[in-house]
Write an enzyme that holds these catalytic residues in place. Sequence first.
Site, short mmCIF file in Angstrom:
data_model
loop_
_atom_site.label_atom_id
_atom_site.label_comp_id
_atom_site.label_asym_id
_atom_site.label_seq_id
_atom_site.Cartn_x
_atom_site.Cartn_y
_atom_site.Cartn_z
N GLU A 229 0.83 -1.18 0.00
CA GLU A 229 0.00 0.00 0.00
C GLU A 229 0.88 1.25 0.00
O GLU A 229 1.89 1.29 0.69
CB GLU A 229 -0.82 -0.05 1.28
CG GLU A 229 -1.83 1.03 1.40
CD GLU A 229 -2.61 0.82 2.69
OE1 GLU A 229 -3.40 -0.12 2.73
OE2 GLU A 229 -2.39 1.57 3.63
N CYS B 215 3.84 8.01 1.50
CA CYS B 215 4.31 6.99 2.44
C CYS B 215 4.57 5.70 1.65
O CYS B 215 3.66 5.14 1.06
CB CYS B 215 3.22 6.78 3.49
SG CYS B 215 3.64 5.51 4.66
N CYS C 231 7.01 -7.87 7.44
CA CYS C 231 8.17 -7.43 8.23
C CYS C 231 8.52 -8.53 9.21
O CYS C 231 7.63 -9.18 9.76
CB CYS C 231 7.85 -6.13 8.97
SG CYS C 231 9.26 -5.50 9.92
N CYS D 43 6.85 -6.20 15.86
CA CYS D 43 6.47 -5.29 16.94
C CYS D 43 5.02 -5.61 17.32
O CYS D 43 4.18 -5.85 16.45
CB CYS D 43 6.59 -3.84 16.48
SG CYS D 43 8.26 -3.42 15.97
N CYS E 80 1.90 -3.68 15.76
CA CYS E 80 1.93 -3.38 14.33
C CYS E 80 1.37 -4.53 13.52
O CYS E 80 1.81 -5.67 13.66
CB CYS E 80 3.37 -3.09 13.89
SG CYS E 80 3.56 -2.93 12.10
N CYS F 223 -5.75 3.33 7.67
CA CYS F 223 -4.77 2.97 6.66
C CYS F 223 -4.21 1.57 6.90
O CYS F 223 -3.72 1.27 7.96
CB CYS F 223 -3.66 4.00 6.72
SG CYS F 223 -2.34 3.65 5.64
N1 SAH Z 1 9.60 -0.41 10.14
C1 SAH Z 1 9.75 0.98 10.21
C2 SAH Z 1 8.87 1.77 9.27
C3 SAH Z 1 7.46 1.29 9.09
S1 SAH Z 1 6.38 1.46 10.47
C4 SAH Z 1 9.56 1.44 11.64
O1 SAH Z 1 9.13 0.66 12.48
O2 SAH Z 1 9.89 2.59 11.90
C5 SAH Z 1 5.98 3.19 10.43
C6 SAH Z 1 5.49 3.74 11.76
O3 SAH Z 1 4.16 3.31 12.05
C7 SAH Z 1 6.34 3.29 12.92
O4 SAH Z 1 6.64 4.34 13.78
C8 SAH Z 1 5.45 2.27 13.56
O5 SAH Z 1 5.82 2.04 14.86
C9 SAH Z 1 4.10 2.89 13.40
N2 SAH Z 1 2.99 1.93 13.61
C10 SAH Z 1 2.93 0.65 13.23
N3 SAH Z 1 1.75 0.09 13.61
C11 SAH Z 1 1.05 1.05 14.22
C12 SAH Z 1 -0.26 1.10 14.81
N4 SAH Z 1 -1.05 0.02 14.85
N5 SAH Z 1 -0.68 2.27 15.34
C13 SAH Z 1 0.12 3.35 15.29
N6 SAH Z 1 1.35 3.37 14.76
C14 SAH Z 1 1.82 2.24 14.22
FE1 SF4 Z 2 8.21 -3.92 11.22
FE2 SF4 Z 2 7.96 -3.06 13.72
FE3 SF4 Z 2 8.12 -1.28 11.71
FE4 SF4 Z 2 5.94 -2.86 12.03
S1 SF4 Z 2 6.65 -1.25 13.41
S2 SF4 Z 2 7.00 -2.42 10.12
S3 SF4 Z 2 6.85 -4.77 12.77
S4 SF4 Z 2 9.71 -2.72 12.38
#
Ligand code: SAH
Ligand code: SF4
Length: 370
Positions: free
Chosen positions: A96, A109, A116, A120, A123, A345
């Site tokens: 996306e 974005c 991934c 986390c 996420c 999103c």
């Molecule tokens: N992997 C990278 C970039 C992609 S995630 C990273 O972790 O930085 C982009 C951002 O969205 C990150 O800050 C992540 O922690 C946040 N994010 C992911 N899932 C989320 C959620 N369910 N609610 C709010 N922020 C989220």
């Molecule tokens: Fe990967 Fe964590 Fe970033 Fe989600 S927030 S994309 S699991 S590194």
Amino acid sequence: MTAGVEKTNLLGMPKAKLEAFFETLGEKRFRAQQVLQWIHQRGVDDFDQMTNMSKVLREKLKDVAEVRGPEVVYDETSKDGTRKWVMRMDNGNSVETVLIPDGERGTLCVSSQIGCSLDCTFCSTGKRGFNRNLTAAEIIGQVWVARKAFMPFDPNADRPITNVVMMGMGEPLLNFDNVVDAMNLMMEDLAYGISKRRVTLSTSGVVPALDRLGEVTDVSLAISLHAPNDELRNQLVPLNKKYPISELLAATRRYLSRLPDKRKATIEYTVIEGVNDQPEHARELVTVLKGLPCKINLIPFNPFPESDFRRPSMNATRRFQAVLNEAGFVTTVRTTRGDDIDAACGQLVGRVEDRTRRSQRYIAVQQVNP
Ligand code: SAH
Ligand code: SF4
């Protein structure tokens, strides 16, 4: 060319690689400049339209090369102007890409991986597991598709894409070379010409790769911190067990100190109700971030079906923000946009891929950097 031999996709090649490609064909290096402009500035994928090259050269290129972007399977614009694409990559996987207009600014974005591996807990990309890295062509292909959607350009209108954030699916530092190639194309004057200050890589903290990044580029940096101490961050970002907060912030300082200009890192903090949203967490964060040139982006958690976490109230988020502001930090609160077209999103990929029963995914898209 022999049937069945794969053609070279020129879409993901930054200038130096394209120059080398033309040299191997026995052609002049400056052809790379022409091709870059055709592909990225004019959105052309058909060599026959590249009219400043001879017919002989065009035929030669058609034999060995191609310009192949992702296939758009969904393209929708929300009431608030947010535009989303789901793009199908080779072997059927989708990612996306989201464009968030905000006045004169348009932030795209971009995803770096399908899924991934870092898992986390908050996420939904992590919940999908890891499928594969995107190629440089598939990463820049997202920018190419988005830019093409606004062609032909009106020179008097605002540019549709002024900023790119590597905040879609995936951990960009685990797909290092392809992400660097794609970011170089974003910043290349003959391609998208976006300023290095307006290209931002977001990472959950792959420390050795962050140091390597500082050796090869000077894009802006966003650090996904989400917790003020290791005990809590270990639970939210498992990678923290390998690279704890002190090491991550030290690497961030090293990265910033290498930059030729004065720039701040963005600290991303997903605020989760009852987990990391208390004023004492904010106070601890103030201590941890002391002296780091940074601004803080608070992202209220985006709930998704497989998660038990909850989004905090706006009041709780504002209380948290007030502590940071009082300590002198520049802090912004981001909410997701485009809710009417996909509820939050990321659901989009889930919906499009429903047949494969993939879990839904949510990302927080924020705007960072001026
Ligand atoms: N992997 C990278 C970039 C992609 S995630 C990273 O972790 O930085 C982009 C951002 O969205 C990150 O800050 C992540 O922690 C946040 N994010 C992911 N899932 C989320 C959620 N369910 N609610 C709010 N922020 C989220
Ligand atoms: Fe990967 Fe964590 Fe970033 Fe989600 S927030 S994309 S699991 S590194």
